[in-house]
Design an enzyme around this catalytic site. Structure first.
Site, PDB file in Angstrom:
ATOM      1  N   ASN A  12       0.872  -1.178   0.000  1.00 59.17           N
ATOM      2  CA  ASN A  12       0.000   0.000   0.000  1.00 59.17           C
ATOM      3  C   ASN A  12       0.906   1.225   0.000  1.00 59.17           C
ATOM      4  OD1 ASN A  12      -1.783   2.058   0.548  1.00 59.17           O
ATOM      5  ND2 ASN A  12      -2.407   1.283   2.562  1.00 59.17           N
ATOM      6  N   LYS A  14       0.033   4.202  -0.185  1.00 54.79           N
ATOM      7  CA  LYS A  14      -0.605   5.353   0.489  1.00 54.79           C
ATOM      8  C   LYS A  14      -0.434   6.615  -0.357  1.00 54.79           C
ATOM      9  CE  LYS A  14      -0.118   2.975   4.861  1.00 54.79           C
ATOM     10  NZ  LYS A  14       0.019   3.035   6.309  1.00 54.79           N
ATOM     11  N   HIS A  96      -9.400   0.732   5.168  1.00 55.87           N
ATOM     12  CA  HIS A  96      -8.117   0.980   5.850  1.00 55.87           C
ATOM     13  C   HIS A  96      -8.344   1.898   7.048  1.00 55.87           C
ATOM     14  CE1 HIS A  96      -4.021   2.191   6.647  1.00 55.87           C
ATOM     15  NE2 HIS A  96      -3.642   1.136   5.958  1.00 55.87           N
ATOM     16  N   GLU A  98      -6.713   4.280   8.157  1.00 59.68           N
ATOM     17  CA  GLU A  98      -6.490   5.716   7.896  1.00 59.68           C
ATOM     18  C   GLU A  98      -7.729   6.347   7.266  1.00 59.68           C
ATOM     19  OE1 GLU A  98      -2.843   5.162   5.768  1.00 59.68           O
ATOM     20  OE2 GLU A  98      -1.801   4.698   7.645  1.00 59.68           O
ATOM     21  N   GLU A 170      -4.748  -5.385  10.639  1.00 53.32           N
ATOM     22  CA  GLU A 170      -3.787  -4.297  10.822  1.00 53.32           C
ATOM     23  C   GLU A 170      -4.074  -3.577  12.135  1.00 53.32           C
ATOM     24  OE1 GLU A 170      -2.081  -3.023   6.706  1.00 53.32           O
ATOM     25  OE2 GLU A 170      -3.748  -1.720   7.225  1.00 53.32           O
ATOM     26  N   GLY A 176       2.791   2.267  10.820  1.00 56.57           N
ATOM     27  CA  GLY A 176       3.685   3.411  10.673  1.00 56.57           C
ATOM     28  C   GLY A 176       4.417   3.783  11.946  1.00 56.57           C
ATOM     29  N   SER A 216       3.916  -2.074  10.308  1.00 54.98           N
ATOM     30  CA  SER A 216       5.373  -2.084  10.509  1.00 54.98           C
ATOM     31  C   SER A 216       5.982  -3.442  10.172  1.00 54.98           C
ATOM     32  CB  SER A 216       5.724  -1.667  11.945  1.00 54.98           C
ATOM     33  OG  SER A 216       5.239  -0.353  12.204  1.00 54.98           O
TER      34      SER A 216
END
Ligand code: 13P
Length: 272
Positions: A12, A14, A96, A98, A170, A176, A216
């Protein structure tokens, strides 16, 4: 189950890369991950889909989008619908964290997006995962179960499997941050996810649905996840933009793909 689940490594990207540089990065990565035993997917920003598609032509690596709108067309300024991706992408990331955080995506909205993906034949990677406070208070499995039920209920279980559903676990606190879940913790969650898929009535008890880990994940720790029989690959963020990292991740995933095909040796000692 007819055979081992496929091993999937998805990247991904992003909100990184531009149309000017995405193709070259995709080409560079493709040369480093020429590993046909692993299903490989690169998900660049919308505006980079065409150059990445062109760069990956003939490599066996698929292209995915990072989102779709829940309607097919209409007065939705700035949005991209599932049919618009025809010829550009064959996979799509949905839900996701985010987007849950920044675009206010709810499980109900994600369920509608999932329906659109299935309608047009985009293979969905549905993301689920708990916040740190939810993990610390022992609610991780319940939160993820709610997310799965919210997104999957209302869809025909057969359609989900036929559409190639993939689940990415996730944990939000691992994305991140450089702090990954342990392989053992991720495996507990993957087992719990399959328990929910079974309860929702997916064919073959949900056993055919790949469950990936994301957060990560790097070349240095991918082995910890691939050593777990219930984890079938990874959804990578930061590492997916780095050819060396991708080479290590996909190479390690290939070892597991061959071992599982070779008779269920899930905990191969090699290349830990
Ligand atoms: P990182 O690998 O950068 O933690 O991101 C994971 C992720 O969000 C993939 O979708």
């Amino acid at each position: 189950m007819s055979g081992p689940r496929p091993i999937v490594i998805a990247g991904n990207w992003k909100m990184h890369t531009t149309p000017a540089d995405a193709g070259e990065l995709a080409r560079t990565i493709a040369h480093r991950i020429a590993e046909p035993d692993v299903v490989r997917v690169i998900c660049p920003p919308y505006v980079c889909l065409a150059p990445v598609r062109d760069a990956l032509a003939g490599t066996g690596i698929a292209v995915g989008a990072q989102n779709i709108h829940h309607e097919l067309a209409g007065a939705y300024t700035g949005e991209v619908s599932a049919p618009m991706l025809a010829g550009l992408a064959t996979w799509v990331i949905l839900g996701h964290s985010e987007r849950r955080r920044d675009a206010g995506e709810t499980d109900e909205l994600i369920a509608r997006k999932l329906g659109r993906a299935l309608e047009v034949g985009l293979r969905p990677i549905l993301c689920v995962g708990e916040q740190l406070v939810e993990r610390d208070t022992g609610q991780a499995a319940a939160v993820v179960e709610d997310q799965l039920r919210g997104a999957l209920t209302g869809h025909e279980p057969e359609d989900l499997v036929r559409g190639g559903l993939v689940i990415a676990y996730e944990p939000v606190w691992a994305i991140g941050t450089g702090r990954n879940a342990t392989g053992a913790d991720a495996a507990v969650m993957a087992d719990s996810i399959r328990g929910t898929l079974h309860e929702l009535g997916l064919p073959e008890h949900g056993e055919t649905v790949p469950v990936l880990y994301g957060g990560s994940c790097t070349a240095a720790n991918i082995g910890e996840f691939m050593n777990e029989a219930s984890i079938d690959g990874a959804l990578d963020g930061g590492a997916s933009l780095k050819p060396d990292e991708m080479a290590g991740i996909v190479g390690r995933a290939g070892v597991t793909a061959r071992a599982r095909r070779g008779g269920g040796a899930f905990r191969e000692a090699a290349s830990r």
